[in-house]
Design a protein around this motif. Structure first.
Motif, PDB file in Angstrom:
ATOM      1  N   ALA A  28       0.876  -1.158   0.074  1.00 47.71           N
ATOM      2  CA  ALA A  28      -0.137  -0.043   0.163  1.00 47.71           C
ATOM      3  C   ALA A  28       0.856   1.179   0.046  1.00 47.71           C
ATOM      4  CB  ALA A  28      -0.836  -0.025   1.232  1.00 47.71           C
ATOM      5  N   VAL A  29       2.156   1.181   0.511  1.00 55.07           N
ATOM      6  CA  VAL A  29       2.887   2.225   0.558  1.00 55.07           C
ATOM      7  C   VAL A  29       4.123   2.274   0.127  1.00 55.07           C
ATOM      8  CG1 VAL A  29       1.746   3.248   2.697  1.00 55.07           C
ATOM      9  CG2 VAL A  29       3.667   1.499   3.002  1.00 55.07           C
ATOM     10  N   GLN A  30       4.795   1.173  -0.309  1.00 55.75           N
ATOM     11  CA  GLN A  30       5.960   0.894  -0.877  1.00 55.75           C
ATOM     12  C   GLN A  30       5.561   0.252  -2.327  1.00 55.75           C
ATOM     13  OE1 GLN A  30       8.179  -1.517   1.745  1.00 55.75           O
ATOM     14  NE2 GLN A  30       8.831   0.105   2.852  1.00 55.75           N
ATOM     15  N   SER A  31       6.656   0.837  -3.121  1.00 57.29           N
ATOM     16  CA  SER A  31       6.430   0.243  -4.745  1.00 57.29           C
ATOM     17  C   SER A  31       7.173  -1.056  -4.936  1.00 57.29           C
ATOM     18  CB  SER A  31       7.176   1.222  -5.758  1.00 57.29           C
ATOM     19  OG  SER A  31       8.532   1.525  -5.171  1.00 57.29           O
ATOM     20  N   GLY A  32       6.821  -1.638  -5.683  1.00 53.18           N
ATOM     21  CA  GLY A  32       7.343  -3.083  -6.192  1.00 53.18           C
ATOM     22  C   GLY A  32       8.388  -2.880  -7.414  1.00 53.18           C
ATOM     23  N   LEU A  33       8.872  -3.966  -7.617  1.00 52.96           N
ATOM     24  CA  LEU A  33       9.822  -3.967  -8.794  1.00 52.96           C
ATOM     25  C   LEU A  33       9.751  -5.470  -9.788  1.00 52.96           C
ATOM     26  CD1 LEU A  33      12.356  -2.754 -10.103  1.00 52.96           C
ATOM     27  CD2 LEU A  33      13.533  -4.351  -8.729  1.00 52.96           C
ATOM     28  N   ARG A  34       9.515  -5.106 -11.102  1.00 53.51           N
ATOM     29  CA  ARG A  34       9.511  -6.274 -11.909  1.00 53.51           C
ATOM     30  C   ARG A  34      10.555  -6.352 -12.856  1.00 53.51           C
ATOM     31  NH1 ARG A  34       4.903  -5.544 -16.342  1.00 53.51           N
ATOM     32  NH2 ARG A  34       5.318  -3.523 -17.004  1.00 53.51           N
ATOM     33  N   VAL A  35      11.420  -7.263 -13.289  1.00 56.05           N
ATOM     34  CA  VAL A  35      12.657  -7.447 -14.101  1.00 56.05           C
ATOM     35  C   VAL A  35      12.428  -8.237 -15.464  1.00 56.05           C
ATOM     36  CG1 VAL A  35      14.896  -7.844 -14.126  1.00 56.05           C
ATOM     37  CG2 VAL A  35      13.981  -6.772 -12.005  1.00 56.05           C
ATOM     38  N   GLU A  36      13.113  -7.937 -16.573  1.00 56.28           N
ATOM     39  CA  GLU A  36      13.017  -8.784 -17.492  1.00 56.28           C
ATOM     40  C   GLU A  36      14.216  -9.726 -17.324  1.00 56.28           C
ATOM     41  OE1 GLU A  36      11.537  -6.615 -21.479  1.00 56.28           O
ATOM     42  OE2 GLU A  36      13.543  -6.262 -20.966  1.00 56.28           O
ATOM     43  N   VAL A  37      13.857 -11.208 -17.494  1.00 57.22           N
ATOM     44  CA  VAL A  37      14.886 -12.243 -17.271  1.00 57.22           C
ATOM     45  C   VAL A  37      15.023 -12.907 -18.490  1.00 57.22           C
ATOM     46  CG1 VAL A  37      15.899 -14.007 -15.828  1.00 57.22           C
ATOM     47  CG2 VAL A  37      14.824 -12.138 -14.683  1.00 57.22           C
ATOM     48  N   CYS A  38      15.975 -13.465 -18.870  1.00 54.66           N
ATOM     49  CA  CYS A  38      16.305 -14.621 -20.302  1.00 54.66           C
ATOM     50  C   CYS A  38      15.899 -15.793 -19.945  1.00 54.66           C
ATOM     51  CB  CYS A  38      17.570 -14.223 -20.694  1.00 54.66           C
ATOM     52  SG  CYS A  38      17.736 -15.358 -22.275  1.00 54.66           S
ATOM     53  N   GLU A  39      14.857 -16.458 -20.651  1.00 57.25           N
ATOM     54  CA  GLU A  39      14.439 -17.802 -19.943  1.00 57.25           C
ATOM     55  C   GLU A  39      15.560 -18.709 -20.583  1.00 57.25           C
ATOM     56  OE1 GLU A  39      11.061 -18.596 -22.391  1.00 57.25           O
ATOM     57  OE2 GLU A  39       9.834 -17.048 -21.186  1.00 57.25           O
ATOM     58  N   ARG A  40      16.485 -18.242 -21.563  1.00 57.95           N
ATOM     59  CA  ARG A  40      17.825 -19.261 -21.903  1.00 57.95           C
ATOM     60  C   ARG A  40      18.840 -19.096 -20.913  1.00 57.95           C
ATOM     61  NH1 ARG A  40      17.558 -17.826 -28.275  1.00 57.95           N
ATOM     62  NH2 ARG A  40      15.690 -19.171 -28.718  1.00 57.95           N
ATOM     63  N   CYS A  41      19.389 -17.960 -20.412  1.00 55.24           N
ATOM     64  CA  CYS A  41      20.527 -17.908 -19.880  1.00 55.24           C
ATOM     65  C   CYS A  41      20.292 -17.115 -18.457  1.00 55.24           C
ATOM     66  CB  CYS A  41      21.640 -17.163 -20.813  1.00 55.24           C
ATOM     67  SG  CYS A  41      21.197 -15.491 -21.006  1.00 55.24           S
ATOM     68  N   GLY A  42      19.185 -16.901 -18.295  1.00 53.30           N
ATOM     69  CA  GLY A  42      19.079 -16.029 -17.102  1.00 53.30           C
ATOM     70  C   GLY A  42      19.450 -14.489 -16.988  1.00 53.30           C
ATOM     71  N   ASN A  43      19.855 -14.069 -18.294  1.00 48.58           N
ATOM     72  CA  ASN A  43      20.401 -12.391 -18.176  1.00 48.58           C
ATOM     73  C   ASN A  43      19.271 -11.677 -17.861  1.00 48.58           C
ATOM     74  OD1 ASN A  43      22.343 -10.601 -19.319  1.00 48.58           O
ATOM     75  ND2 ASN A  43      20.619  -9.873 -20.623  1.00 48.58           N
ATOM     76  N   ARG A  44      19.697 -10.608 -17.108  1.00 48.61           N
ATOM     77  CA  ARG A  44      18.673  -9.740 -16.683  1.00 48.61           C
ATOM     78  C   ARG A  44      18.542  -8.379 -17.645  1.00 48.61           C
ATOM     79  NH1 ARG A  44      17.598  -9.691 -10.990  1.00 48.61           N
ATOM     80  NH2 ARG A  44      17.358  -7.376 -11.136  1.00 48.61           N
ATOM     81  N   GLY A  45      17.368  -8.040 -17.777  1.00 47.38           N
ATOM     82  CA  GLY A  45      17.049  -6.968 -19.032  1.00 47.38           C
ATOM     83  C   GLY A  45      16.648  -5.502 -18.192  1.00 47.38           C
ATOM     84  N   VAL A  46      15.613  -5.080 -18.475  1.00 40.41           N
ATOM     85  CA  VAL A  46      15.060  -3.845 -18.116  1.00 40.41           C
ATOM     86  C   VAL A  46      14.342  -4.245 -16.631  1.00 40.41           C
ATOM     87  CG1 VAL A  46      13.627  -1.944 -18.707  1.00 40.41           C
ATOM     88  CG2 VAL A  46      14.832  -3.035 -20.448  1.00 40.41           C
ATOM     89  N   ALA A  47      14.543  -3.304 -15.860  1.00 36.51           N
ATOM     90  CA  ALA A  47      13.885  -3.417 -14.565  1.00 36.51           C
ATOM     91  C   ALA A  47      12.810  -2.239 -14.526  1.00 36.51           C
ATOM     92  CB  ALA A  47      14.854  -3.196 -13.431  1.00 36.51           C
TER      93      ALA A  47
END
Length: 205
Positions: A101-120
């Motif tokens: 209710a008072v704090q924001s969350g976070l979602r991230v793009e993750v590659c299904e093949r190698c686990g590389n992190r993309g845009v957050a």
């Protein structure tokens, strides 16, 4: 078949077999060739059976390889493979932190093949409810031993008993002054005319 000893020139038309010594190509039947076995002998083979070896699948971080075409009988590489370009990332969204209710969350793009992190991307807070209103940051006077100075109330400014003139009142006062000034000027003019008449009348007598 294995043949011990030297290969005589009369021995021609060899169509396959494992030999303890090298065989000259001219002794082999058409479509066959001698392939060294690494131990001083050879294998006469027509490479009828083949298989692919050394193949590597491409990933998001490394190139791949199609593999070599190899004879399944003698192991000779008949045809080399080619490099395969790196594969593209396949991203999907993963929620790493759920919003409250008072704090924001976070979602991230993750590659299904190698686990590389993309845009957050930040997930906005859902909005405060009565049960989730943050506690007051004011100190608790019952448990906080730190003394706090008490500020004296500031005195209220004195109010004037004379009401300020508004725009309409100022205009009325200005108009009245102009009327009085005009009256004074008119009266002075009449007195001056009257004095001149009296002076002429006395001088004529």
């Amino acid at each position: 078949m294995a043949v011990a000893g030297a290969i005589r020139p009369s021995t021609v038309g060899i169509a396959g077999g494992v030999f303890l010594e090298k065989v000259k190509p001219e002794y082999c039947a058409e479509g066959f060739e001698p392939v060294p076995d690494g131990n001083g002998g050879c294998i006469v083979c027509d490479h009828a059976a083949t298989e692919t070896r050394n193949a590597v699948a491409a990933s998001c971080s490394e190139k791949g390889y199609t593999g070599d075409t190899v004879c399944a009988t003698c192991g000779k590489v008949l045809l080399g493979g080619e490099d395969v370009p790196m594969a593209d990332h396949v991203y999907s969204w993963i929620v790493e932190k759920e919003p409250s209710a008072v704090q924001s969350g976070l979602r991230v793009e993750v590659c299904e093949r190698c686990g590389n992190r993309g845009v957050a991307v930040e997930i906005p807070a859902t909005g405060a409810s009565e049960s989730e209103v943050p506690e007051s940051s004011e100190p608790d006077t019952l448990t906080d031993p730190t003394p706090h100075p008490i500020e004296a109330p500031s005195p209220e400014p004195k109010r004037s008993s004379v009401a300020p003139l508004t725009g309409d009142a100022n205009a009325a006062a200005f108009g009245l002054g102009c009327v009085l000034l005009a009256g004074v000027c008119l009266l002075a003019g009449k007195l001056a005319v009257l004095r001149r008449r009296m002076h002429y009348s006395q001088s004529s007598e």
